[in-house]
Enzyme design. Structure first.
Site, PDB file in Angstrom:
ATOM      1  N   ASP A  40     -11.338   2.696   3.859  1.00  0.00           N
ATOM      2  CA  ASP A  40     -11.589   1.255   3.758  1.00  0.00           C
ATOM      3  C   ASP A  40     -13.091   0.961   3.673  1.00  0.00           C
ATOM      4  O   ASP A  40     -13.488  -0.167   3.355  1.00  0.00           O
ATOM      5  CB  ASP A  40     -11.007   0.520   4.978  1.00  0.00           C
ATOM      6  CG  ASP A  40      -9.673  -0.158   4.666  1.00  0.00           C
ATOM      7  OD1 ASP A  40      -9.343  -0.290   3.464  1.00  0.00           O
ATOM      8  OD2 ASP A  40      -8.967  -0.558   5.609  1.00  0.00           O
ATOM      9  N   GLN A  95      -5.009  -1.461   9.887  1.00  0.00           N
ATOM     10  CA  GLN A  95      -4.725  -2.763   9.290  1.00  0.00           C
ATOM     11  C   GLN A  95      -5.291  -3.877  10.181  1.00  0.00           C
ATOM     12  O   GLN A  95      -4.965  -3.945  11.367  1.00  0.00           O
ATOM     13  CB  GLN A  95      -3.200  -2.937   9.117  1.00  0.00           C
ATOM     14  CG  GLN A  95      -2.788  -4.170   8.344  1.00  0.00           C
ATOM     15  CD  GLN A  95      -3.164  -4.099   6.856  1.00  0.00           C
ATOM     16  OE1 GLN A  95      -3.102  -3.039   6.230  1.00  0.00           O
ATOM     17  NE2 GLN A  95      -3.587  -5.236   6.305  1.00  0.00           N
ATOM     18  N   LYS A 108       0.833  -1.213   0.000  1.00  0.00           N
ATOM     19  CA  LYS A 108       0.000   0.000   0.000  1.00  0.00           C
ATOM     20  C   LYS A 108       0.869   1.265   0.000  1.00  0.00           C
ATOM     21  O   LYS A 108       0.577   2.221  -0.719  1.00  0.00           O
ATOM     22  CB  LYS A 108      -0.934  -0.004   1.228  1.00  0.00           C
ATOM     23  CG  LYS A 108      -2.035  -1.052   1.141  1.00  0.00           C
ATOM     24  CD  LYS A 108      -2.773  -1.246   2.472  1.00  0.00           C
ATOM     25  CE  LYS A 108      -3.725  -2.434   2.381  1.00  0.00           C
ATOM     26  NZ  LYS A 108      -4.368  -2.741   3.683  1.00  0.00           N
TER      27      LYS A 108
END
Lengths: 320, 320
Positions: free
Chosen positions: A145, A120, A76
């Protein structure tokens, strides 16, 4: 000259049933994600030139030190750097308490230079931490997200232009669009109902006007359900569970699975496969995503897309 | 002795295809809602005796003066009184501005004596008012209609014990439970994807482990989709659109429609019908809800259920 794909579709159109020689067109996530990243890079450059050096900001918050998380995060960060996004990796030790994680999130929420914040998952902590609470502490305005209740609620009720769409389903839709197959009016089947893949995928297909069936571990007749799918998206987490013979001739098959299976021919002793049995499914599908190189790279590109979009919304508000 | 319903199911079980004489068991919303209201009345009495006269509080906020809204509200207030809920009707004139509506909602949000707040929709206002904003200004802790993004997000992602479920789908699930038919593993078909009926109905069936297909105005093969449904829930808003011949033999058919059609034999010149063609569908279904007297009265009962549940959560927090 007919391309192999067009030829394959023609073969199907003439009613050739036992199409052992037809091979689906491969939908490359590597190629498509590269195009997306290049487009985003230009958009970021445009923002920088219009707003004196402005750059979209992304924070990746990690608790602990899982190997798989480290790998995903480095991918990422690399993509962010390529696009021109200012990305920051916050690492908290696995001794961090829930309150400390929440405090860290709230501090990023308040930082006007950050437009996207992802935590995460899974959290790698020695303490008991409520993942739902963590996810919902991320400001819905920065939740690139798309995992907070507010964004999930908006997506599930069809307010697609006012939310962040989770990256994997968004990637799947982008890959489906690449095929040129219209989604509206098609019968789509989604296998899986997770918060990250299956549930939002259903929403996205539905609000793009497909008739959508959601299948899961309690579905007794999975082969029959799969056999009716013009568009099939699989996020089941089980290696090669969807067999080629289940797939409808000419279907679009999108495979979100990432599974490691033993393979003695590889130096690592294993290889990565999807949730779809690729070699048999590609004999029947019209279009299919490979694993690796399909949904995975597109998911990372969609995270960049959401971050750039968030920065654009931020600038729009400033100008009002 | 076999009941008519059991007899009817037996006839189907023997493979009798042209079952013109089989008649579905009617799922009465009138009867079931009466049982629910009686149960809630006892729960409210128990709360009152345990917490010195405590009563659940409900506010119904209305903007304007629509006839249909007035009728629905009076039904809700009557049900609340019967159960022992302290219900208050706030009427705002149709000249009220958006800010005034929001202010009124926020004031109720802060009132600790109110456990449920619903805004009667559609808003009847001379001013431009953002219904989404109004719905989402209601505290998610008091949103007993279950229409806020937060509650929709939780339901859509399977957090059923941590949200308010919208009253109509909740009513449908309760009526399905009355049949004794297990939902898990069944194929359910929902027609419609509205925020109030179809979309949350999908979620509720899915998280009760049915395989769920959502159909809508863009579905090209509705009769075939309906024909595969073990459980069919219709919230399409079109009078008698689902024909009996589409229905799978023995299916559970839940009709959320309320449509007025001309009827010269009635003094009013019209009558109420559902979205399902009742007389033909009841020849094939195993169980069916009538209109009126099916989902409607149960919906009101579920609003009371949510309000009592909200009051119970409130008391639980006080005791912590």
């Amino acid at each position: 000259m007919l391309s192999l794909a067009a030829h394959s579709l023609c073969v199907r159109a003439t009613g050739y049933q036992q199409s052992l020689h037809s091979i689906a067109t491969v939908i490359s996530g590597n190629k498509t994600s590269k195009i997306v990243r290049e487009r985003l890079k230009k958009e970021v450059e445009k923002m920088a030139s219009q707003f004196s050096g402005f750059r979209p900001g992304l924070v990746v918050l990690q608790v602990g030190d899982r190997d798989d998380s480290n790998l995903y995060i480095s991918t990422k960060l690399k993509a962010a750097a390529e696009v021109g996004i200012e990305a920051k990796h916050i690492r908290l030790p696995n001794t961090t308490t829930q309150d400390e994680v929440l405090h860290s999130i709230m501090s990023v929420n308040e930082n006007a230079c950050v437009h996207g914040l992802i935590v995460q998952l899974p959290l790698d902590s020695a303490n008991c931490i409520d993942t739902e609470l963590v996810t919902n502490t991320v400001s819905s305005q920065k939740d690139v997200d798309g995992l907070s209740c507010i964004n999930a609620g908006k997506l599930s009720r069809g307010d697609l232009n006012d939310c962040f769409i989770p990256c994997t389903p968004n990637a799947c839709m982008e890959l489906i669009r690449q095929t040129g197959v219209f989604v509206a009016g098609k019968h789509a089947v989604v296998i899986g109902r997770s918060k990250i893949v299956g549930a939002p995928m259903h929403d996205l297909l539905l609000w793009n006007h497909a008739t959508v069936t959601t299948c899961h571990s309690k579905t007794p007749d999975l082969p029959e359900q799969v056999g009716r799918a013009d568009i099939l998206v699989v996020g089941a987490g089980r290696a090669e569970m969807v067999r080629g013979e289940w797939v409808k001739e000419g279907a679009v098959v999108i495979d979100c699975g990432i599974n490691h299976v033993p393979d003695e021919t590889r130096p690592s002793g294993k290889r990565v496969v999807g949730d779809v049995h690729y070699s048999s499914a590609s004999q029947r599908a019209g279009y299919i995503t490979p694993v690796p190189g399909g949904v995975g790279p597109m998911t990372v590109a969609m995270l960049m897309e959401n971050t750039v979009q968030s920065a654009q919304r931020f600038l729009l508000k400033l100008r009002r």
